[in-house]
Design a protein around this motif. Structure first.
Motif, PDB file in Angstrom:
ATOM      1  N   VAL A 129       0.883  -1.156   0.000  1.00 34.51           N
ATOM      2  CA  VAL A 129       0.000   0.000   0.000  1.00 34.51           C
ATOM      3  C   VAL A 129       0.920   1.204   0.000  1.00 34.51           C
ATOM      4  CG1 VAL A 129      -1.716   1.331   1.258  1.00 34.51           C
ATOM      5  CG2 VAL A 129      -1.862  -1.153   1.240  1.00 34.51           C
ATOM      6  N   ASN A 130       0.882   1.970  -1.095  1.00 35.93           N
ATOM      7  CA  ASN A 130       1.887   3.003  -1.324  1.00 35.93           C
ATOM      8  C   ASN A 130       3.270   2.353  -1.210  1.00 35.93           C
ATOM      9  OD1 ASN A 130      -0.208   4.706  -1.781  1.00 35.93           O
ATOM     10  ND2 ASN A 130      -0.070   5.759   0.157  1.00 35.93           N
ATOM     11  N   ASP A 131       4.086   2.663  -0.223  1.00 38.38           N
ATOM     12  CA  ASP A 131       5.405   2.029  -0.115  1.00 38.38           C
ATOM     13  C   ASP A 131       5.522   1.099   1.092  1.00 38.38           C
ATOM     14  OD1 ASP A 131       6.502   3.207  -2.418  1.00 38.38           O
ATOM     15  OD2 ASP A 131       6.849   5.076  -1.328  1.00 38.38           O
ATOM     16  N   MET A 132       4.406   0.776   1.706  1.00 39.49           N
ATOM     17  CA  MET A 132       4.420  -0.112   2.872  1.00 39.49           C
ATOM     18  C   MET A 132       3.961  -1.512   2.475  1.00 39.49           C
ATOM     19  SD  MET A 132       2.775   2.407   5.765  1.00 39.49           S
ATOM     20  CE  MET A 132       1.270   2.588   4.822  1.00 39.49           C
ATOM     21  N   GLU A 133       4.675  -2.511   2.950  1.00 41.42           N
ATOM     22  CA  GLU A 133       4.321  -3.895   2.651  1.00 41.42           C
ATOM     23  C   GLU A 133       2.957  -4.248   3.243  1.00 41.42           C
ATOM     24  OE1 GLU A 133       5.908  -6.268   0.906  1.00 41.42           O
ATOM     25  OE2 GLU A 133       7.675  -5.062   0.411  1.00 41.42           O
ATOM     26  N   ILE A 134       2.163  -4.990   2.477  1.00 38.26           N
ATOM     27  CA  ILE A 134       0.908  -5.527   3.003  1.00 38.26           C
ATOM     28  C   ILE A 134       1.232  -6.871   3.650  1.00 38.26           C
ATOM     29  CG2 ILE A 134      -1.400  -6.381   2.431  1.00 38.26           C
ATOM     30  CD1 ILE A 134      -1.428  -4.484   0.056  1.00 38.26           C
ATOM     31  N   PRO A 135       0.884  -7.078   4.911  1.00 36.18           N
ATOM     32  CA  PRO A 135       1.189  -8.359   5.573  1.00 36.18           C
ATOM     33  C   PRO A 135       0.538  -9.534   4.840  1.00 36.18           C
ATOM     34  CG  PRO A 135       0.449  -6.721   7.169  1.00 36.18           C
ATOM     35  CD  PRO A 135       0.196  -6.134   5.810  1.00 36.18           C
ATOM     36  N   SER A 136       1.252 -10.654   4.806  1.00 36.12           N
ATOM     37  CA  SER A 136       0.715 -11.842   4.127  1.00 36.12           C
ATOM     38  C   SER A 136      -0.561 -12.357   4.797  1.00 36.12           C
ATOM     39  CB  SER A 136       1.773 -12.949   4.104  1.00 36.12           C
ATOM     40  OG  SER A 136       2.158 -13.296   5.425  1.00 36.12           O
ATOM     41  N   SER A 137      -0.789 -11.952   6.043  1.00 35.44           N
ATOM     42  CA  SER A 137      -2.013 -12.363   6.738  1.00 35.44           C
ATOM     43  C   SER A 137      -3.241 -11.608   6.223  1.00 35.44           C
ATOM     44  CB  SER A 137      -1.874 -12.123   8.242  1.00 35.44           C
ATOM     45  OG  SER A 137      -1.587 -10.761   8.515  1.00 35.44           O
ATOM     46  N   ASP A 138      -3.028 -10.549   5.401  1.00 34.58           N
ATOM     47  CA  ASP A 138      -4.139  -9.734   4.906  1.00 34.58           C
ATOM     48  C   ASP A 138      -4.539 -10.059   3.466  1.00 34.58           C
ATOM     49  OD1 ASP A 138      -4.140  -8.465   7.321  1.00 34.58           O
ATOM     50  OD2 ASP A 138      -3.193  -6.622   6.597  1.00 34.58           O
ATOM     51  N   ILE A 139      -3.662 -10.751   2.726  1.00 34.96           N
ATOM     52  CA  ILE A 139      -3.933 -10.949   1.298  1.00 34.96           C
ATOM     53  C   ILE A 139      -3.577 -12.363   0.868  1.00 34.96           C
ATOM     54  CG2 ILE A 139      -1.656 -10.061   0.609  1.00 34.96           C
ATOM     55  CD1 ILE A 139      -3.110  -8.756  -1.802  1.00 34.96           C
ATOM     56  N   GLU A 140      -4.407 -12.912   0.008  1.00 36.02           N
ATOM     57  CA  GLU A 140      -4.180 -14.268  -0.503  1.00 36.02           C
ATOM     58  C   GLU A 140      -2.979 -14.278  -1.460  1.00 36.02           C
ATOM     59  OE1 GLU A 140      -5.631 -16.956   0.409  1.00 36.02           O
ATOM     60  OE2 GLU A 140      -7.456 -16.250   1.414  1.00 36.02           O
ATOM     61  N   SER A 141      -2.223 -15.339  -1.414  1.00 29.25           N
ATOM     62  CA  SER A 141      -1.043 -15.448  -2.283  1.00 29.25           C
ATOM     63  C   SER A 141      -1.402 -15.994  -3.672  1.00 29.25           C
ATOM     64  CB  SER A 141       0.010 -16.345  -1.640  1.00 29.25           C
ATOM     65  OG  SER A 141      -0.518 -17.645  -1.434  1.00 29.25           O
ATOM     66  N   PHE A 142      -2.646 -16.453  -3.837  1.00 29.97           N
ATOM     67  CA  PHE A 142      -3.087 -17.033  -5.116  1.00 29.97           C
ATOM     68  C   PHE A 142      -4.452 -16.478  -5.468  1.00 29.97           C
ATOM     69  CE2 PHE A 142      -5.707 -20.178  -7.324  1.00 29.97           C
ATOM     70  CZ  PHE A 142      -4.929 -20.431  -8.445  1.00 29.97           C
ATOM     71  N   GLN A 143      -4.645 -16.216  -6.750  1.00 24.95           N
ATOM     72  CA  GLN A 143      -5.976 -15.865  -7.242  1.00 24.95           C
ATOM     73  C   GLN A 143      -6.227 -16.597  -8.557  1.00 24.95           C
ATOM     74  OE1 GLN A 143      -6.636 -11.799  -8.484  1.00 24.95           O
ATOM     75  NE2 GLN A 143      -4.743 -11.722  -9.656  1.00 24.95           N
ATOM     76  N   LEU A 144      -7.478 -16.868  -8.824  1.00 27.94           N
ATOM     77  CA  LEU A 144      -7.876 -17.462 -10.097  1.00 27.94           C
ATOM     78  C   LEU A 144      -8.708 -16.445 -10.838  1.00 27.94           C
ATOM     79  CD1 LEU A 144      -7.904 -19.952 -11.944  1.00 27.94           C
ATOM     80  CD2 LEU A 144     -10.033 -20.641 -10.813  1.00 27.94           C
ATOM     81  N   GLY A 145      -8.374 -16.235 -12.104  1.00 29.91           N
ATOM     82  CA  GLY A 145      -9.111 -15.281 -12.910  1.00 29.91           C
ATOM     83  C   GLY A 145      -9.555 -15.885 -14.227  1.00 29.91           C
ATOM     84  N   PHE A 146     -10.464 -15.179 -14.882  1.00 28.02           N
ATOM     85  CA  PHE A 146     -10.887 -15.507 -16.242  1.00 28.02           C
ATOM     86  C   PHE A 146     -10.363 -14.401 -17.138  1.00 28.02           C
ATOM     87  CE2 PHE A 146     -13.857 -14.767 -19.750  1.00 28.02           C
ATOM     88  CZ  PHE A 146     -13.834 -16.014 -20.359  1.00 28.02           C
ATOM     89  N   ASN A 147      -9.775 -14.773 -18.263  1.00 24.68           N
ATOM     90  CA  ASN A 147      -9.327 -13.730 -19.176  1.00 24.68           C
ATOM     91  C   ASN A 147      -9.705 -14.057 -20.608  1.00 24.68           C
ATOM     92  OD1 ASN A 147      -7.260 -15.736 -19.488  1.00 24.68           O
ATOM     93  ND2 ASN A 147      -5.949 -14.174 -20.379  1.00 24.68           N
ATOM     94  N   PHE A 148      -9.847 -13.010 -21.385  1.00 20.81           N
ATOM     95  CA  PHE A 148     -10.061 -13.174 -22.821  1.00 20.81           C
ATOM     96  C   PHE A 148      -9.430 -11.991 -23.531  1.00 20.81           C
ATOM     97  CE2 PHE A 148     -13.824 -10.849 -21.431  1.00 20.81           C
ATOM     98  CZ  PHE A 148     -13.932  -9.837 -22.374  1.00 20.81           C
ATOM     99  N   GLY A 149      -9.164 -12.176 -24.816  1.00 25.91           N
ATOM    100  CA  GLY A 149      -8.527 -11.108 -25.563  1.00 25.91           C
ATOM    101  C   GLY A 149      -8.655 -11.316 -27.047  1.00 25.91           C
ATOM    102  N   ILE A 150      -8.283 -10.278 -27.773  1.00 23.85           N
ATOM    103  CA  ILE A 150      -8.293 -10.336 -29.234  1.00 23.85           C
ATOM    104  C   ILE A 150      -6.980  -9.757 -29.740  1.00 23.85           C
ATOM    105  CG2 ILE A 150      -9.467  -8.094 -29.468  1.00 23.85           C
ATOM    106  CD1 ILE A 150     -10.943  -9.398 -31.912  1.00 23.85           C
ATOM    107  N   GLY A 151      -6.466 -10.339 -30.803  1.00 27.26           N
ATOM    108  CA  GLY A 151      -5.194  -9.882 -31.332  1.00 27.26           C
ATOM    109  C   GLY A 151      -5.152  -9.946 -32.840  1.00 27.26           C
ATOM    110  N   TYR A 152      -4.197  -9.221 -33.401  1.00 29.42           N
ATOM    111  CA  TYR A 152      -3.979  -9.218 -34.852  1.00 29.42           C
ATOM    112  C   TYR A 152      -2.488  -9.348 -35.108  1.00 29.42           C
ATOM    113  CZ  TYR A 152      -4.084  -7.819 -39.749  1.00 29.42           C
ATOM    114  OH  TYR A 152      -3.948  -7.804 -41.116  1.00 29.42           O
ATOM    115  N   LYS A 153      -2.132 -10.295 -35.996  1.00 27.81           N
ATOM    116  CA  LYS A 153      -0.727 -10.549 -36.288  1.00 27.81           C
ATOM    117  C   LYS A 153      -0.353  -9.984 -37.654  1.00 27.81           C
ATOM    118  CE  LYS A 153       0.574 -14.783 -37.059  1.00 27.81           C
ATOM    119  NZ  LYS A 153       0.948 -16.189 -36.830  1.00 27.81           N
TER     120      LYS A 153
END
Length: 199
Positions: A129-153
């Protein structure tokens, strides 16, 4: 002269159309870098977005000329910004390593467009948070997300191209370890440019 020009045009057209065909087992590696904007969804109360740099590399394994499996390693700065009063800004700076597992559909007559979608597990590398560490007891070390995207080559040569890529990420799991039933997820977008290497 007309025959020569016609033969040359036919040869170029045949070469370009052949360059797009992908057979089973073809592998493409794409190192990329881009700009991202993420915010936190706190039970439908959205923070302001924070900007960051996204970078990493993806690998596509082709099953045919329309479908590939995409994975890789992507570094993301997630989190969000909170306005606290008139003079203080509270910014969550959450750095993740994301491993997308996406189906990638290549479409268009020359298969230069792609639409990818799937799951995106992410592992927390650093949290402040700004320049202070967030304690590991406050935040999960893993998250699962859904992603999608579009691209052009844009094909430069038969074995190298440039990818322009837009991605959207939506967290599916709560990143907060708070005991007061606060549900917080990361949401964001990124626009990337990458070099596509056909192995």
């Amino acid at each position: 002269m007309k025959k020569t020009l016609l033969s040359l045009m036919t040869l170029i057209t045949f070469g370009l159309s052949n360059a797009q065909v992908k057979e089973k087992g073809v592998i493409e590696i794409t190192p990329k870098i881009g700009a991202s904007a993420f915010f936190e969804n706190n039970e439908d109360d959205f923070t302001d977005s924070n900007s960051g740099v996204e970078f990493g590399a993806t690998v596509d394994y082709y099953f045919n000329d329309r479908w590939s499996l995409r994975s890789g390693l992507i570094f993301d700065k997630m989190g969000g910004k909170y306005d606290v009063g008139d003079t203080f800004l509270w910014e969550d700076k959450l750095n993740y390593l994301t491993i997308p597992i996406n189906a990638n559909w290549h479409f268009g007559s020359t298969r230069k467009w792609n639409l990818n979608f799937g799951l995106a597990p992410s592992f927390l590398l650093d949290a402040k948070v700004n320049d202070m560490e967030i304690p590991s007891s406050d935040i999960e070390s893993f998250q699962l997300g859904f992603n999608f995207g579009i691209g052009y080559k844009i094909e430069v040569t038969r074995r190298f191209g440039i990818l322009l890529d837009f991605q959207y990420f939506n967290g599916l799991t709560n990143i907060s370890k708070s005991t007061n039933n606060v549900d917080i997820t990361n949401v964001g977008t990124s626009f990337n440019v990458g070099g596509v290497f056909h192995l």
